[in-house]
Design an enzyme around this catalytic site. Structure first.
Site, PDB file in Angstrom:
ATOM      1  N   HIS A 177     -26.745 -18.347  24.352  1.00 34.56           N
ATOM      2  CA  HIS A 177     -25.698 -18.062  25.330  1.00 34.56           C
ATOM      3  C   HIS A 177     -24.808 -19.272  25.627  1.00 34.56           C
ATOM      4  O   HIS A 177     -23.778 -19.123  26.280  1.00 34.56           O
ATOM      5  CB  HIS A 177     -26.319 -17.568  26.643  1.00 34.56           C
ATOM      6  CG  HIS A 177     -26.785 -16.151  26.595  1.00 34.56           C
ATOM      7  ND1 HIS A 177     -27.615 -15.666  25.607  1.00 34.56           N
ATOM      8  CD2 HIS A 177     -26.533 -15.093  27.414  1.00 34.56           C
ATOM      9  CE1 HIS A 177     -27.866 -14.390  25.826  1.00 34.56           C
ATOM     10  NE2 HIS A 177     -27.211 -14.010  26.903  1.00 34.56           N
ATOM     11  N   HIS A 206      -1.800  -1.316   7.216  1.00 34.87           N
ATOM     12  CA  HIS A 206      -1.412  -1.553   5.823  1.00 34.87           C
ATOM     13  C   HIS A 206      -0.417  -0.507   5.337  1.00 34.87           C
ATOM     14  O   HIS A 206       0.279  -0.728   4.345  1.00 34.87           O
ATOM     15  CB  HIS A 206      -2.654  -1.567   4.924  1.00 34.87           C
ATOM     16  CG  HIS A 206      -3.469  -0.323   4.996  1.00 34.87           C
ATOM     17  ND1 HIS A 206      -4.536  -0.171   5.863  1.00 34.87           N
ATOM     18  CD2 HIS A 206      -3.392   0.846   4.304  1.00 34.87           C
ATOM     19  CE1 HIS A 206      -5.068   1.030   5.704  1.00 34.87           C
ATOM     20  NE2 HIS A 206      -4.389   1.666   4.770  1.00 34.87           N
ATOM     21  N   HIS A 235       0.838  -1.192   0.000  1.00 33.37           N
ATOM     22  CA  HIS A 235       0.000   0.000   0.000  1.00 33.37           C
ATOM     23  C   HIS A 235       0.881   1.253   0.000  1.00 33.37           C
ATOM     24  O   HIS A 235       1.302   1.711   1.060  1.00 33.37           O
ATOM     25  CB  HIS A 235      -0.911   0.002   1.226  1.00 33.37           C
ATOM     26  CG  HIS A 235      -1.795  -1.202   1.321  1.00 33.37           C
ATOM     27  ND1 HIS A 235      -1.320  -2.442   1.704  1.00 33.37           N
ATOM     28  CD2 HIS A 235      -3.119  -1.358   1.068  1.00 33.37           C
ATOM     29  CE1 HIS A 235      -2.324  -3.310   1.694  1.00 33.37           C
ATOM     30  NE2 HIS A 235      -3.423  -2.685   1.310  1.00 33.37           N
ATOM     31  N   HIS A 256      -4.147   2.926  -3.435  1.00 31.40           N
ATOM     32  CA  HIS A 256      -4.333   2.428  -2.066  1.00 31.40           C
ATOM     33  C   HIS A 256      -3.659   1.076  -1.861  1.00 31.40           C
ATOM     34  O   HIS A 256      -2.835   0.923  -0.954  1.00 31.40           O
ATOM     35  CB  HIS A 256      -5.823   2.316  -1.743  1.00 31.40           C
ATOM     36  CG  HIS A 256      -6.107   1.661  -0.421  1.00 31.40           C
ATOM     37  ND1 HIS A 256      -5.679   2.172   0.773  1.00 31.40           N
ATOM     38  CD2 HIS A 256      -6.772   0.520  -0.118  1.00 31.40           C
ATOM     39  CE1 HIS A 256      -6.066   1.388   1.761  1.00 31.40           C
ATOM     40  NE2 HIS A 256      -6.734   0.367   1.245  1.00 31.40           N
ATOM     41  N   GLU A 279     -17.340  -6.254  24.634  1.00 31.86           N
ATOM     42  CA  GLU A 279     -16.436  -7.403  24.691  1.00 31.86           C
ATOM     43  C   GLU A 279     -15.239  -7.243  23.755  1.00 31.86           C
ATOM     44  O   GLU A 279     -14.108  -7.548  24.121  1.00 31.86           O
ATOM     45  CB  GLU A 279     -17.185  -8.696  24.332  1.00 31.86           C
ATOM     46  CG  GLU A 279     -18.280  -9.072  25.302  1.00 31.86           C
ATOM     47  CD  GLU A 279     -19.634  -8.512  24.914  1.00 31.86           C
ATOM     48  OE1 GLU A 279     -20.639  -8.937  25.509  1.00 31.86           O
ATOM     49  OE2 GLU A 279     -19.686  -7.641  24.008  1.00 31.86           O
ATOM     50  N   ARG A 323     -20.804 -22.084  35.559  1.00 34.14           N
ATOM     51  CA  ARG A 323     -21.820 -21.368  36.337  1.00 34.14           C
ATOM     52  C   ARG A 323     -22.331 -22.254  37.467  1.00 34.14           C
ATOM     53  O   ARG A 323     -22.597 -21.779  38.572  1.00 34.14           O
ATOM     54  CB  ARG A 323     -22.974 -20.957  35.433  1.00 34.14           C
ATOM     55  CG  ARG A 323     -24.163 -20.318  36.142  1.00 34.14           C
ATOM     56  CD  ARG A 323     -25.268 -19.995  35.140  1.00 34.14           C
ATOM     57  NE  ARG A 323     -26.401 -19.339  35.771  1.00 34.14           N
ATOM     58  CZ  ARG A 323     -27.482 -19.975  36.225  1.00 34.14           C
ATOM     59  NH1 ARG A 323     -27.550 -21.303  36.127  1.00 34.14           N
ATOM     60  NH2 ARG A 323     -28.484 -19.299  36.771  1.00 34.14           N
ATOM     61  N   PRO A 361      -5.645  -5.638  11.098  1.00 35.44           N
ATOM     62  CA  PRO A 361      -7.109  -5.627  11.170  1.00 35.44           C
ATOM     63  C   PRO A 361      -7.560  -4.252  11.671  1.00 35.44           C
ATOM     64  O   PRO A 361      -7.179  -3.828  12.767  1.00 35.44           O
ATOM     65  CB  PRO A 361      -7.417  -6.728  12.190  1.00 35.44           C
ATOM     66  CG  PRO A 361      -6.225  -7.635  12.144  1.00 35.44           C
ATOM     67  CD  PRO A 361      -5.062  -6.730  11.899  1.00 35.44           C
TER      68      PRO A 361
END
Length: 687
Positions: free
Chosen positions: A481, A70, A30, A265, A419, A528, A119
């Site tokens: 779940h 990149h 790039h 790009h 999360e 649990r 990422p």
């Protein structure tokens, strides 16, 4: 002033032409972003970033994160200019196999790289973690006259980063936490792979950042307005109660015949285009990989500036240690990555006479002991604190003091329902030095965070994922779940440990292993529901990954049952049925960590899973992968169901009775076959 402008232009244009050569040499990469970002990167490093190429891990260095990874040719070029362990030959090997200049930056691979990016959105989210760690270390160690930690975290990010959800999660939390030493520069070049951002990204992102609580500036000309770049960064440094973002309009591929277009790009410039770029910027078009000596001289001076500051810092630390000997000793220990002497002695030990307990509660008991002796442990939860049991009773929340909800010396982070952001932030905290992050959510929602969790493993960062509600055993919440496939994913991931303890001792052992390993993440999967404390379980045996829990009366079992977590006690009951009702000799193996078991010698592995003996595995998750360790499997091949956990187990036949039935079928099948296939071939090496 004119001379300074000339050297600035020379450095910027050298970055641009060298980036074009580097990407062309790889025939991949790039070039556009490095050429467009050259001015802002040059200004950052020339006048603001304090770092020492001769000591790239100096603890108080400014952190630089290239979130749009990149564009890494830009970062590699500047690291080379400054004198990091990155030669011109390394630049020429860009994107070549086994080079120090991979296609996206990798922590612990290339000198000077703080976090693994590529990422999109991960880098800016990691930077939030780096800024949290700086604020925490400063609040913990700084004293009047001793600013041990006061570094800035600088980020360059692009349009793609601002479109990824993880960035929104992390930046929202950064605004709440008022992280004033976090400065992000948004390279607003209006281009993604598909074309102009008008195709899909027309929001006013800076209004969004204002709503998050960030300080916002906008600079219209990032191509040539060097003075404006200076002013914007200087202003951002003075804003101490908010993170800062500077939106800078740049031209992607500046100087190319196709500047401002998506064609620059993700593809190298043509040879003819590179020639005209060099002519435009006053370089010889017939020469490649050219760096004028004046550029090296300037950047070596930047490095020397950092080297001087580094020496002054270490001198200050020695004075600090004399005045505050206990704090100083703790500081040095933490920065060396050493755990306190005897820390493992505080791990709770359990006996079979102790009451039944969910392993999430065992985990709470372990953490309560560990956080007192290991002050660098910093925990949190994605809005599931009472369920994950990750907060100890004496914990202070990490909050800006103005909120009166805690302070920056606090060690418990309220991540909110974020999360993915939580996990990416933990990667930044873990990369800072001197802090060990752990945080919790339900195991099923680890897949919400998977982009960051995978990078924990790739970047070799010690991050502890405390994942509760680890199977169909969570019951009534149902299949949305109940994790089924999650551990198959974590076990398939290189450099990640998956630990599913069967009781309190194995829970202590899971933390023992997770803390002893400083080069990768651990996923601790916890129940649990209450389960019994087991006879024969061991803290230290977890290091082996799998071990014989109930040695048979002689060395020749008829069948071996291997199980993990809450199913070990089910397998134990199944073994009793086989022994008492059918007179079948059974060996019971607990396998809290298959990855650690794989690391053992073949001799050890076959001493546990004996050659020639049928093996049946029992786990209330996907049976995928268990074929490596067993000849028959009791587990899940569908999604779960909503109901009382005991009823759900019965529905899917994960019961002692069915375990015994499958074991008998397995024995009879291989008797008829005349032999039992080896699980470990003779040539199979330890991993």
């Amino acid at each position: 002033m004119a001379q300074e402008q000339n050297i600035d232009s020379l450095c910027i244009n050298t970055i641009r032409t060298l980036a074009a050569d580097v990407v062309r040499g790889a025939n991949a990469g790039h070039p556009g972003a490095p050429m467009g970002c050259a001015p802002l990167a040059h200004v950052l490093f020339k006048d603001y970033i304090m770092a020492n190429p001769k000591d790239s891990h100096w603890p108080n260095r400014d952190r630089f994160v290239l979130s749009n990874g990149h564009a890494c040719a830009l970062q590699y070029i500047i690291l080379h200019f400054m004198g990091y362990k990155l030669s011109m030959d390394d630049l020429k090997a860009f994107r070549h196999a086994n080079s120090l200049t991979p296609g996206h930056p990798e922590r612990k691979h290339t000198d000077g790289i703080e976090v693994t990016t590529g990422p999109l959105g991960q880098g800016i989210s990691n930077a939030v973690g780096l800024a949290i760690a700086e604020a925490h270390m400063a609040a913990t160690f700084n004293k009047p006259g001793f600013d041990i930690f006061n570094n800035f975290t600088y980020v360059i990010m692009g349009d793609g980063c601002l479109q990824e959800g993880v960035q929104s999660e992390a930046c929202s939390l950064a605004g709440h936490l008022k992280l004033g030493k976090l400065i992000a520069v948004y390279d607003d070049n209006h281009i993604t792979i598909d074309g102009d951002t008008a195709l899909s990204f027309t929001e006013d992102s800076m209004k969004r950042f204002e709503a998050y609580g960030w300080h916002v500036q906008i600079l219209e000309n990032g191509d040539t307005d060097i003075k404006g770049l200076h002013q914007a960064i200087a202003i951002a440094q003075k804003v101490t109660d908010k993170p800062s973002v500077i939106k800078i309009r740049t031209t992607i591929g500046y100087g190319s015949l196709h500047q401002g277009e998506e064609t620059v790009h993700g593809s190298p410039l043509s040879e003819d285009d590179i020639r005209q770029v060099k002519e435009k910027f006053g370089f010889n078009p017939d020469e490649k990989y050219v760096v004028p000596q004046a550029v090296y001289d300037l950047y070596h001076a930047i490095g020397a500036r950092g080297e001087k500051a580094c020496k002054q810092w270490y001198d200050m630390v020695e004075q600090y240690c004399q005045k505050y000997p206990e704090l100083g000793a703790d500081l040095k220990r933490r920065l060396k990555g050493q755990l306190p002497n005897g820390w493992e002695n505080v791990l709770p030990r359990f006996t079979a006479n102790d009451k039944e307990m969910a392993t999430r509660k065992c985990s709470e008991a372990v953490l309560t002991k560990l956080v007192d002796i290991i002050p660098e442990m910093m925990g949190g939860s994605a809005d599931l604190t009472p369920s994950n049991n990750t907060r100890w009773k004496t914990a202070v929340d990490f909050q800006h003091p103005s909120t009166h909800l805690g302070d920056y010396a606090g060690r418990y982070i309220r991540y909110g329902v974020r999360e993915h952001g939580m996990s990416a932030i933990m990667n930044g905290i873990g990369a800072y030095q001197g802090v060990i992050p752990f945080s919790g959510t339900f195991l099923n929602f680890l897949t919400y965070a998977w982009g960051a969790a995978r990078l924990s493993a790739l970047s070799k960062t010690r991050v502890i994922y405390v994942m509760t509600h680890d199977s169909i055993g969570l019951g009534e919440d149902g299949p949305t779940h109940q994790p089924i496939e999650t551990l198959a994913l974590t076990r398939a991931t290189p450099n990640m440990l998956t630990l599913r303890p069967a009781d309190g001792n194995e829970t202590s052992g899971a933390y023992l292993v997770a803390l002893e390993r400083d080069d990768g993440p651990s996923v601790i999967a916890l129940t649990r529901q209450n389960i019994p404390q087991l006879e024969g379980s061991s803290v230290e045996a977890v290091r082996k990954g799998g071990y014989i829990l109930e040695p048979e009366s002689d060395a020749n079992p008829d069948v071996i049952l291997v199980a993990t977590g809450s199913e070990v006690s089910i397998a134990m009951e199944g073994a009793k049925l086989l022994q008492q009702k059918h007179r079948i000799k059974v060996r019971l193996v607990s396998m809290p960590c298959t990855e650690l078991f794989d690391e053992q010698s073949r001799d050890y592995r076959v001493s546990v899973l004996k050659v020639g003996v049928p093996v049946v595995s029992v786990e209330a998750l996907s049976t995928f992968g268990w074929q490596k360790y067993s000849h028959a499997q009791v587990g899940m091949t569908t999604f779960g169901n909503s109901g009382k956990y005991t009823d759900v187990y019965a529905l899917f036949k994960i019961t002692p009775e069915h375990v015994a039935e499958v074991a008998i079928q397995c024995i009879n099948f291989f008797k008829k076959e005349g032999s039992v296939p080896h699980l470990f071939a003779e040539f199979s090496p330890a991993t």
